[in-house]
Design an enzyme around this catalytic site. Structure first.
Site, PDB file in Angstrom:
ATOM      1  N   GLY A  91       0.846  -1.191   0.000  1.00  0.00           N
ATOM      2  CA  GLY A  91       0.000   0.000   0.000  1.00  0.00           C
ATOM      3  C   GLY A  91       0.880   1.239   0.000  1.00  0.00           C
TER       4      GLY A  91
ATOM      5  N   HIS B  33      -2.405   7.330   7.318  1.00  0.00           N
ATOM      6  CA  HIS B  33      -1.443   8.227   6.650  1.00  0.00           C
ATOM      7  C   HIS B  33      -2.117   9.536   6.232  1.00  0.00           C
ATOM      8  CE1 HIS B  33       2.444   6.326   6.331  1.00  0.00           C
ATOM      9  NE2 HIS B  33       1.963   5.207   5.827  1.00  0.00           N
TER      10      HIS B  33
ATOM     11  N   HIS C 104      -4.042   1.280   7.880  1.00  0.00           N
ATOM     12  CA  HIS C 104      -2.703   1.868   7.819  1.00  0.00           C
ATOM     13  C   HIS C 104      -2.680   3.059   6.854  1.00  0.00           C
ATOM     14  CE1 HIS C 104       1.852   1.326   7.858  1.00  0.00           C
ATOM     15  NE2 HIS C 104       1.680   2.116   6.805  1.00  0.00           N
ATOM     16  N   GLU C 105      -3.275   2.866   5.661  1.00  0.00           N
ATOM     17  CA  GLU C 105      -3.210   3.927   4.641  1.00  0.00           C
ATOM     18  C   GLU C 105      -4.117   5.107   5.001  1.00  0.00           C
ATOM     19  OE1 GLU C 105      -0.773   3.624   2.749  1.00  0.00           O
ATOM     20  OE2 GLU C 105      -0.464   1.482   3.049  1.00  0.00           O
TER      21      GLU C 105
ATOM     22  N   GLN D  85       2.978   9.865   1.441  1.00  0.00           N
ATOM     23  CA  GLN D  85       4.255   9.138   1.425  1.00  0.00           C
ATOM     24  C   GLN D  85       5.108   9.504   0.215  1.00  0.00           C
ATOM     25  OE1 GLN D  85       2.343   5.082   2.243  1.00  0.00           O
ATOM     26  NE2 GLN D  85       4.287   4.942   3.324  1.00  0.00           N
TER      27      GLN D  85
ATOM     28  N   CYS E 117       6.179  -0.069   7.575  1.00  0.00           N
ATOM     29  CA  CYS E 117       5.784   1.113   6.811  1.00  0.00           C
ATOM     30  C   CYS E 117       6.940   1.525   5.917  1.00  0.00           C
ATOM     31  CB  CYS E 117       5.421   2.250   7.768  1.00  0.00           C
ATOM     32  SG  CYS E 117       4.935   3.772   6.919  1.00  0.00           S
ATOM     33  N   LEU E 118       6.650   1.780   4.646  1.00  0.00           N
ATOM     34  CA  LEU E 118       7.701   2.198   3.714  1.00  0.00           C
ATOM     35  C   LEU E 118       8.331   3.515   4.149  1.00  0.00           C
ATOM     36  CD1 LEU E 118       5.871   1.343   0.359  1.00  0.00           C
ATOM     37  CD2 LEU E 118       7.697   0.039   1.479  1.00  0.00           C
TER      38      LEU E 118
HETATM   39 ZN   LIG Z   1       2.966   3.422   5.898  1.00  0.00          ZN
END
Ligand SMILES: [Zn+2]
Length: 178
Positions: free
Chosen positions: A45, A134, A130-131, A50, A88-89
């Site tokens: 995702g 963000h 999670h998204e 991000q 998380c990226l």
């Molecule tokens: Zn993340």
């Protein structure tokens, strides 16, 4: 085009993102770049902030559902609880068991602005939460207790300093990055 992924400390990750109002060619091109960036990372995702775009949208692909785009997502109340490793990226390296609703429904709009509704369970439900976090300036470390948060930040520091390699187990877990 692969976009640079913003990491912890970048203020854009802490800003509430703005609703999407224009479903135009620019949005479609951004969507293509975000998908390419997510797969290259690799992750399951990726949310607008991000990649430095403070708009309420994310792309996702849990391996079964997707690749899909969600604009202006709204989650229902959710049900059940599942504690599983999450990464998380934007916090590259560490993973931590994170509590999430086991089942949740996400309502939003597709690339054309048409309403869509998807119910997620397990990993997909985790991705939705999670998204959407963000888009509200929240990160998964905010969902942990003090000890959990400290342990993630300490591991991130060790990885950044080259004192610790992400383990094989952790590399396999990259599937859960969002
Ligand atoms: Zn993340």
């Amino acid at each position: 085009m692969i976009l640079p992924i913003r990491t912890l400390g970048d203020p854009v990750l802490r800003e509430p993102a703005r609703p999407i109002t224009a479903f135009d060619r620019r949005l479609r091109s951004l969507h293509d770049d975000m998908l390419e960036t997510m797969y290259a990372a690799p992750g399951v995702g990726l949310a607008g902030p991000q990649v430095g775009i403070s708009l309420r949208m994310f792309v996702f692909d849990d391996g079964e559902t997707g690749p899909l785009f969600m604009a202006n997502p709204v989650l229902d109340a959710g049900a059940g609880e599942l504690r599983e490793e999450e990464g998380c990226l934007s916090i590259p390296g560490p993973y931590h068991e994170t509590p999430r609703f086991e089942v949740i429904t996400c309502r939003g709009q597709d690339l054309e602005g048409c309403p869509i509704e998807i119910s997620g369970q397990g990993l997909l439900a985790r991705i939705f939460q999670h998204e959407t976090d963000h888009l509200d300036g929240m990160l998964f470390i905010d969902r942990l207790d003090d000890d959990g948060r400290r342990s993630v930040l300490a591991e991130l520091r060790r990885i950044e300093l080259g004192l610790e390699e992400p383990s094989q187990k952790r590399r396999l877990l990259r599937r859960t990055d969002g």
